[in-house]
Design an enzyme around this catalytic site. Sequence first.
Site, PDB file in Angstrom:
ATOM      1  CG  ASP A  44     108.592 -31.008  48.658  1.00  0.00           C
ATOM      2  OD1 ASP A  44     108.998 -30.381  47.553  1.00  0.00           O
ATOM      3  OD2 ASP A  44     107.503 -31.479  48.820  1.00  0.00           O
ATOM      4  CB  ALA A  78     100.527 -34.853  40.174  1.00  0.00           C
ATOM      5  CG  HIS A  97     103.563 -21.645  52.062  1.00  0.00           C
ATOM      6  ND1 HIS A  97     102.762 -22.304  52.008  1.00  0.00           N
ATOM      7  CD2 HIS A  97     103.089 -20.332  51.902  1.00  0.00           C
ATOM      8  CE1 HIS A  97     101.594 -21.763  51.729  1.00  0.00           C
ATOM      9  NE2 HIS A  97     101.698 -20.486  51.888  1.00  0.00           N
ATOM     10  CG  ASN A 145     104.673 -28.639  47.584  1.00  0.00           C
ATOM     11  OD1 ASN A 145     103.498 -28.279  48.229  1.00  0.00           O
ATOM     12  ND2 ASN A 145     104.796 -29.182  46.656  1.00  0.00           N
ATOM     13  N   GLY A 160      97.710 -29.937  42.722  1.00  0.00           N
ATOM     14  CA  GLY A 160      97.640 -30.821  43.945  1.00  0.00           C
ATOM     15  C   GLY A 160      97.694 -29.949  45.130  1.00  0.00           C
ATOM     16  CB  THR A 161      97.059 -26.502  46.214  1.00  0.00           C
ATOM     17  OG1 THR A 161      96.844 -25.918  47.423  1.00  0.00           O
ATOM     18  CG2 THR A 161      96.538 -25.872  44.853  1.00  0.00           C
ATOM     19  CB  SER A 162      93.320 -28.576  49.930  1.00  0.00           C
ATOM     20  OG  SER A 162      93.973 -27.771  50.645  1.00  0.00           O
ATOM     21  CG  LEU A 191      94.268 -37.558  43.917  1.00  0.00           C
ATOM     22  CD1 LEU A 191      94.278 -38.097  45.177  1.00  0.00           C
ATOM     23  CD2 LEU A 191      94.705 -38.543  42.754  1.00  0.00           C
ATOM     24  CD  GLU A 192      88.972 -35.669  46.297  1.00  0.00           C
ATOM     25  OE1 GLU A 192      88.974 -35.256  47.517  1.00  0.00           O
ATOM     26  OE2 GLU A 192      88.634 -36.742  46.101  1.00  0.00           O
TER      27      GLU A 192
END
Length: 234
Positions: free
Chosen positions: A92, A208, A107, A90, A166-168, A193-194
């Site tokens: 942020d 999360a 990143h 992230n 929380g990463t794809s 989430l999935e």
Amino acid sequence: MTRVVVLTGAGISVESGLSPFRGPDGLWEGHRIADVATPEGFAANPVLVQRFYNGLRRRLNDVAPNPAHVALVRLEQALGPEGMHLVTQNIDDLHQRAGSTSITAMHGELRKIRHVRTGELLPWTGDVPESETTWRPHVVWFGERTIGLDPIIEMLTRADVFAAIGTSGTVYPANQFAAIAKSCGAVTVEINLEPSGMDFDEGWFGPATEQVPAFVDRILHTAAPARRLHDCDN
Ligand code: BJW
């Protein structure tokens, strides 16, 4: 001592009010990735790129860390910097604001700008003039080298537990970390989430803010997972 490496992605900040990158409400909706997230895009249209990142940077003024960010600080404080390292994709600064100190922002960081020739970094919380071409956002665009990769790999080879939150798993090299850690004997955990579809030993599925505090409790209140002996041991 249990050694934990945690990788986070945009999903950990969604409940703070930040959009993920991908999906219908994703950050890039309405933009071509090549236009705003590549060095070629910046060279071709710096005004568009500075405007895009000014917008993202402004959003940081309106958000705060959530219970998932806070739980990872609790994990670091319990295990110490030797026992826990956080790698975030992230840009942020919610982990840093929550209090994480053992952290690699692989990143880059939206609240920093970088001199295009010298690499000098400056903290920056406001807008960058849209015509600016000497100072660029301190973010890693596609085709650029990620930050701190060698030490991250070293930590993955020694980890007992690797958790991706929380990463794809669509972006290299972070999407290789679970396989590297697993090949060196770590127990690998996905919190999302999935299911992302990547190979993990365990999956914790749900928001999360619920799953991460529960995962941290599990790490801190149960015995360390048994580690297999393998070639990566130092
Ligand atoms: C929740 C939730 C809730 C939602 N609770 N979960 C072909 C051509 C060119 C390049 C390549 C190529 N093939 C491979 C490459 C390499 C390339 C790459 O991977 N490309 C693929 C996309 C194809 N990678 C690179 O170029 C990297 N560099 C590199 O490889 O360098 C090599 C090199 C070596 C030596 C010299 C030079 C170079 C760099 C990658 C940089 C990525 N940067 C970005 C942009 C940052 C700036 C910006 O804002 O624009 O970083 S891309 C973007 O994706 C961002 C993110 O950090 C990254 C990962 O996304 P993330 O975090 O996974 O977010 P999402 O949105 O995808 O997923 C959110 C997840 O959260 C979902 O799973 C949800 O289910 C979940 N979720 N709510 C829990 N409440």
